[in-house]
Design a protein around this motif. Structure first.
Motif, PDB file in Angstrom:
ATOM      1  N   ILE A  93       0.822  -1.207   0.000  1.00  0.00           N
ATOM      2  CA  ILE A  93       0.000   0.000   0.000  1.00  0.00           C
ATOM      3  C   ILE A  93       0.855   1.255   0.000  1.00  0.00           C
ATOM      4  CG2 ILE A  93      -1.924  -1.107   1.144  1.00  0.00           C
ATOM      5  CD1 ILE A  93      -0.940   0.477   3.678  1.00  0.00           C
ATOM      6  N   PHE A  94       2.183   1.089  -0.020  1.00  0.00           N
ATOM      7  CA  PHE A  94       3.051   2.269   0.008  1.00  0.00           C
ATOM      8  C   PHE A  94       3.188   2.795  -1.409  1.00  0.00           C
ATOM      9  CE2 PHE A  94       4.190   1.956   4.346  1.00  0.00           C
ATOM     10  CZ  PHE A  94       4.115   0.614   4.623  1.00  0.00           C
ATOM     11  N   VAL A  95       2.178   3.506  -1.857  1.00  0.00           N
ATOM     12  CA  VAL A  95       2.165   3.954  -3.237  1.00  0.00           C
ATOM     13  C   VAL A  95       2.983   5.216  -3.430  1.00  0.00           C
ATOM     14  CG1 VAL A  95      -0.003   2.879  -3.851  1.00  0.00           C
ATOM     15  CG2 VAL A  95      -0.021   5.123  -2.779  1.00  0.00           C
ATOM     16  N   GLU A  96       3.198   5.971  -2.379  1.00  0.00           N
ATOM     17  CA  GLU A  96       3.969   7.201  -2.524  1.00  0.00           C
ATOM     18  C   GLU A  96       5.447   6.900  -2.326  1.00  0.00           C
ATOM     19  OE1 GLU A  96       2.599  10.468  -0.111  1.00  0.00           O
ATOM     20  OE2 GLU A  96       0.552   9.709  -0.234  1.00  0.00           O
ATOM     21  N   GLU A  97       6.242   7.237  -3.333  1.00  0.00           N
ATOM     22  CA  GLU A  97       7.683   7.074  -3.201  1.00  0.00           C
ATOM     23  C   GLU A  97       8.200   8.068  -2.174  1.00  0.00           C
ATOM     24  OE1 GLU A  97      10.028   5.023  -4.635  1.00  0.00           O
ATOM     25  OE2 GLU A  97       8.252   3.855  -5.144  1.00  0.00           O
ATOM     26  N   ASP A  98       8.919   7.597  -1.213  1.00  0.00           N
ATOM     27  CA  ASP A  98       9.446   8.494  -0.198  1.00  0.00           C
ATOM     28  C   ASP A  98      10.960   8.478  -0.296  1.00  0.00           C
ATOM     29  OD1 ASP A  98       8.635   9.106   3.270  1.00  0.00           O
ATOM     30  OD2 ASP A  98      10.206   9.918   2.023  1.00  0.00           O
ATOM     31  N   THR A  99      11.508   9.413  -1.039  1.00  0.00           N
ATOM     32  CA  THR A  99      12.951   9.402  -1.301  1.00  0.00           C
ATOM     33  C   THR A  99      13.739   9.647  -0.022  1.00  0.00           C
ATOM     34  OG1 THR A  99      12.789  11.707  -1.900  1.00  0.00           O
ATOM     35  CG2 THR A  99      12.750  10.120  -3.704  1.00  0.00           C
ATOM     36  N   VAL A 100      13.140  10.378   0.909  1.00  0.00           N
ATOM     37  CA  VAL A 100      13.857  10.651   2.159  1.00  0.00           C
ATOM     38  C   VAL A 100      14.110   9.342   2.903  1.00  0.00           C
ATOM     39  CG1 VAL A 100      13.748  11.782   4.390  1.00  0.00           C
ATOM     40  CG2 VAL A 100      12.945  12.968   2.343  1.00  0.00           C
ATOM     41  N   VAL A 101      13.050   8.523   2.994  1.00  0.00           N
ATOM     42  CA  VAL A 101      13.196   7.260   3.697  1.00  0.00           C
ATOM     43  C   VAL A 101      14.161   6.338   2.951  1.00  0.00           C
ATOM     44  CG1 VAL A 101      11.988   5.160   4.384  1.00  0.00           C
ATOM     45  CG2 VAL A 101      10.976   7.402   4.823  1.00  0.00           C
ATOM     46  N   GLN A 102      14.060   6.331   1.609  1.00  0.00           N
ATOM     47  CA  GLN A 102      14.913   5.415   0.854  1.00  0.00           C
ATOM     48  C   GLN A 102      16.393   5.721   1.059  1.00  0.00           C
ATOM     49  OE1 GLN A 102      13.720   5.387  -3.196  1.00  0.00           O
ATOM     50  NE2 GLN A 102      12.123   3.885  -2.857  1.00  0.00           N
ATOM     51  N   SER A 103      16.726   6.987   1.188  1.00  0.00           N
ATOM     52  CA  SER A 103      18.128   7.335   1.332  1.00  0.00           C
ATOM     53  C   SER A 103      18.545   7.369   2.793  1.00  0.00           C
ATOM     54  CB  SER A 103      18.394   8.691   0.688  1.00  0.00           C
ATOM     55  OG  SER A 103      17.648   9.682   1.362  1.00  0.00           O
ATOM     56  N   ALA A 104      17.619   7.036   3.677  1.00  0.00           N
ATOM     57  CA  ALA A 104      17.886   7.206   5.107  1.00  0.00           C
ATOM     58  C   ALA A 104      18.511   5.970   5.748  1.00  0.00           C
ATOM     59  CB  ALA A 104      16.604   7.563   5.836  1.00  0.00           C
ATOM     60  N   TYR A 105      18.737   4.916   4.973  1.00  0.00           N
ATOM     61  CA  TYR A 105      19.374   3.747   5.579  1.00  0.00           C
ATOM     62  C   TYR A 105      20.866   4.000   5.712  1.00  0.00           C
ATOM     63  CZ  TYR A 105      15.012   1.486   4.235  1.00  0.00           C
ATOM     64  OH  TYR A 105      13.698   1.170   4.089  1.00  0.00           O
ATOM     65  N   TYR A 106      21.406   3.668   6.845  1.00  0.00           N
ATOM     66  CA  TYR A 106      22.846   3.754   6.987  1.00  0.00           C
ATOM     67  C   TYR A 106      23.359   2.457   7.595  1.00  0.00           C
ATOM     68  CZ  TYR A 106      21.282   5.448  11.556  1.00  0.00           C
ATOM     69  OH  TYR A 106      20.648   5.566  12.759  1.00  0.00           O
ATOM     70  N   PHE A 107      24.582   2.140   7.224  1.00  0.00           N
ATOM     71  CA  PHE A 107      25.113   0.806   7.497  1.00  0.00           C
ATOM     72  C   PHE A 107      26.410   0.903   8.278  1.00  0.00           C
ATOM     73  CE2 PHE A 107      22.843   0.991   3.531  1.00  0.00           C
ATOM     74  CZ  PHE A 107      21.982  -0.087   3.580  1.00  0.00           C
ATOM     75  N   SER A 108      26.698  -0.126   9.043  1.00  0.00           N
ATOM     76  CA  SER A 108      28.051  -0.289   9.551  1.00  0.00           C
ATOM     77  C   SER A 108      28.530  -1.668   9.125  1.00  0.00           C
ATOM     78  CB  SER A 108      28.084  -0.132  11.073  1.00  0.00           C
ATOM     79  OG  SER A 108      27.393  -1.195  11.681  1.00  0.00           O
ATOM     80  N   VAL A 109      29.841  -1.801   9.010  1.00  0.00           N
ATOM     81  CA  VAL A 109      30.398  -3.075   8.549  1.00  0.00           C
ATOM     82  C   VAL A 109      31.387  -3.618   9.579  1.00  0.00           C
ATOM     83  CG1 VAL A 109      30.134  -2.541   6.097  1.00  0.00           C
ATOM     84  CG2 VAL A 109      32.235  -1.892   7.266  1.00  0.00           C
ATOM     85  N   ASN A 110      31.559  -4.931   9.559  1.00  0.00           N
ATOM     86  CA  ASN A 110      32.517  -5.553  10.471  1.00  0.00           C
ATOM     87  C   ASN A 110      33.896  -5.609   9.817  1.00  0.00           C
ATOM     88  OD1 ASN A 110      32.461  -7.640   8.639  1.00  0.00           O
ATOM     89  ND2 ASN A 110      31.225  -9.008   9.926  1.00  0.00           N
ATOM     90  N   GLN A 111      34.823  -6.296  10.473  1.00  0.00           N
ATOM     91  CA  GLN A 111      36.196  -6.345   9.967  1.00  0.00           C
ATOM     92  C   GLN A 111      36.289  -7.009   8.601  1.00  0.00           C
ATOM     93  OE1 GLN A 111      38.071  -8.323  13.278  1.00  0.00           O
ATOM     94  NE2 GLN A 111      38.832  -6.379  14.098  1.00  0.00           N
ATOM     95  N   ASP A 112      35.329  -7.902   8.306  1.00  0.00           N
ATOM     96  CA  ASP A 112      35.343  -8.591   7.014  1.00  0.00           C
ATOM     97  C   ASP A 112      34.620  -7.798   5.932  1.00  0.00           C
ATOM     98  OD1 ASP A 112      36.697 -10.704   8.170  1.00  0.00           O
ATOM     99  OD2 ASP A 112      34.828 -11.630   8.853  1.00  0.00           O
ATOM    100  N   GLY A 113      34.183  -6.594   6.284  1.00  0.00           N
ATOM    101  CA  GLY A 113      33.487  -5.775   5.298  1.00  0.00           C
ATOM    102  C   GLY A 113      32.024  -6.139   5.137  1.00  0.00           C
ATOM    103  N   GLN A 114      31.503  -6.961   6.057  1.00  0.00           N
ATOM    104  CA  GLN A 114      30.099  -7.353   5.943  1.00  0.00           C
ATOM    105  C   GLN A 114      29.223  -6.445   6.805  1.00  0.00           C
ATOM    106  OE1 GLN A 114      30.726 -11.467   7.079  1.00  0.00           O
ATOM    107  NE2 GLN A 114      30.044 -12.099   5.044  1.00  0.00           N
ATOM    108  N   ILE A 115      28.004  -6.232   6.315  1.00  0.00           N
ATOM    109  CA  ILE A 115      27.069  -5.367   7.044  1.00  0.00           C
ATOM    110  C   ILE A 115      26.787  -5.976   8.424  1.00  0.00           C
ATOM    111  CG2 ILE A 115      24.727  -4.411   7.029  1.00  0.00           C
ATOM    112  CD1 ILE A 115      26.535  -3.340   4.783  1.00  0.00           C
ATOM    113  N   ASP A 116      27.021  -5.202   9.474  1.00  0.00           N
ATOM    114  CA  ASP A 116      26.634  -5.723  10.790  1.00  0.00           C
ATOM    115  C   ASP A 116      25.598  -4.854  11.508  1.00  0.00           C
ATOM    116  OD1 ASP A 116      28.202  -3.677  11.682  1.00  0.00           O
ATOM    117  OD2 ASP A 116      29.644  -4.933  12.741  1.00  0.00           O
ATOM    118  N   SER A 117      25.183  -3.740  10.856  1.00  0.00           N
ATOM    119  CA  SER A 117      23.989  -3.051  11.361  1.00  0.00           C
ATOM    120  C   SER A 117      23.392  -2.184  10.264  1.00  0.00           C
ATOM    121  CB  SER A 117      24.314  -2.205  12.595  1.00  0.00           C
ATOM    122  OG  SER A 117      24.877  -0.970  12.223  1.00  0.00           O
ATOM    123  N   ILE A 118      22.077  -2.021  10.346  1.00  0.00           N
ATOM    124  CA  ILE A 118      21.345  -1.105   9.460  1.00  0.00           C
ATOM    125  C   ILE A 118      20.545  -0.183  10.365  1.00  0.00           C
ATOM    126  CG2 ILE A 118      19.601  -0.887   7.640  1.00  0.00           C
ATOM    127  CD1 ILE A 118      20.310  -3.700   6.718  1.00  0.00           C
TER     128      ILE A 118
END
Ligand SMILES: [Ca+2]
Length: 337
Positions: A198-223
């Motif tokens: 039902i999310f018909v409205e594109e929300d560019t703010v939310v889409q770009s709002a994800y941020y990541f951290s990575v572990n020593q192996d370069g793998q995502i360990d948090s979003i």
């Protein structure tokens, strides 16, 4: 003839019963005045029409305005009271019938009133009221600690003829403390919940709002500061992989996004029994982390998906569950022959 009239009356009330006026809480933003059609309930201070009061500047989820309510611990007025508002349904809800709704909720950590900070999460409680104002608790949101709007799907199944809907800000635990909740976009689904997102409205703010951290192996360990837990590994022999997702349990409005490493490959997908598939080219030189990110936890936490992974010859199935504070993931390793 009498039977015919009876049927018409039932049909009319079941069609109109669930509707409310001003479900988007629209109105001129004003301190201590609720949006039009919503009436202050109880002994506490009035909810507010936002944004613009008490350091709250967030944009509405729907339309131009929304309502905020607080629950109070010690405060300059109304200590230990909590705010609520109500409205009469156009026609009463019938007892033992189920009505489907959603509502958008958020929390503002900057909420400050009369020099008192209300920077703690609370919850929304939804009551039905009879004509004689008998209260019946019909739904609770649980903790609302996210600052972005999230849609919550809920069902109302009253056991009494219900004339009024009551929205109440309430504590998560005792002793009582200062907290706030923001509320917008109450929607009614006369045909039940939609099968499509039902999310018909594109929300560019939310889409770009994800941020990541990575572990020593370069793998995502948090979003978005949610740690990635419950990791598992699957091995396949070809790098073209098809993923199929569907709701693992009864449909309860779970909405998810899936990330392949730091790339969103499925955005705000409303889970249903219907299977949804997509195919991706994976990297055969290192593990590929597929992470489940929950946008809500539906009615029955956690947010759970069934996932089928296939490379064309081998199929593997697993269940992933995520909460609003953590994510689960599967690492996919390609060992080409
Ligand atoms: Ca609104």
């Amino acid at each position: 003839m009498q039977r015919f009239i009876f049927i018409i009356i039932i049909w009319t009330s079941s069609v109109q019963a669930q509707y409310l006026n001003n479900p988007s809480f629209e109105g001129r933003p004003t301190t201590a005045v609720p949006p039009s059609e919503w009436i202050v309930y109880g002994q506490a201070s009035s909810p507010d029409t936002q944004p613009g009061s008490w350091q709250v500047s967030k944009e509405a989820s729907h339309g131009n305005s929304y309502i905020s309510m607080v629950a109070r611990g010690y405060s300059i007025i109304d200590s230990y009271l909590w705010e609520a508002c109500f409205q009469e349904f156009r026609q009463p809800l019938l007892s033992n019938q189920t009505y489907h709704y959603s509502i958008d909720l958020a929390f503002d950590p900057h909420f400050t009133a009369d020099t008192f900070s209300f920077n703690n999460p609370i919850q929304l409680r939804v009551y039905g009221l009879s004509a004689t104002m008998e209260k019946e608790l019909l739904w609770t949101s649980g903790k609302v600690a996210h600052t972005e709007w999230q849609s919550y799907f809920f069902e109302l199944t009253p056991t009494q003829l219900t004339n009024y809907l009551l929205l109440e800000a309430y504590y998560l635990e005792m002793p009582k403390y200062n907290g706030n909740i923001l509320i917008d976009n109450l929607q009614y689904y006369p045909e039940g919940y939609p099968e499509e997102p039902i999310f018909v409205e594109e929300d560019t703010v939310v889409q770009s709002a994800y941020y990541f951290s990575v572990n020593q192996d370069g793998q995502i360990d948090s979003i978005n500061s949610r740690s990635v837990k419950n990791r598992r590994t699957m091995t396949f022999s070809a790098n073209e992989i098809t993923f199929t997702v569907w709701d693992n349990q009864s449909f309860d409005g779970d909405t998810i996004s899936l990330f392949l490493d730091n790339k969103c490959v499925l955005e705000k997908h409303l889970l249903t029994k219907e299977k949804h598939s997509f195919t991706l080219q994976l990297d055969s030189t290192s593990a590929n982390r597929l992470t489940l990110y929950a946008h809500n936890v539906g009615k029955i936490p956690p947010n759970t998906i069934s996932l089928l992974v296939s490379d064309g010859t081998t199929k593997k199935r697993l269940v992933l569950s995520s909460y609003l504070t953590s994510c689960s993931a599967v690492d996919i390793v390609i060992e080409e022959e």
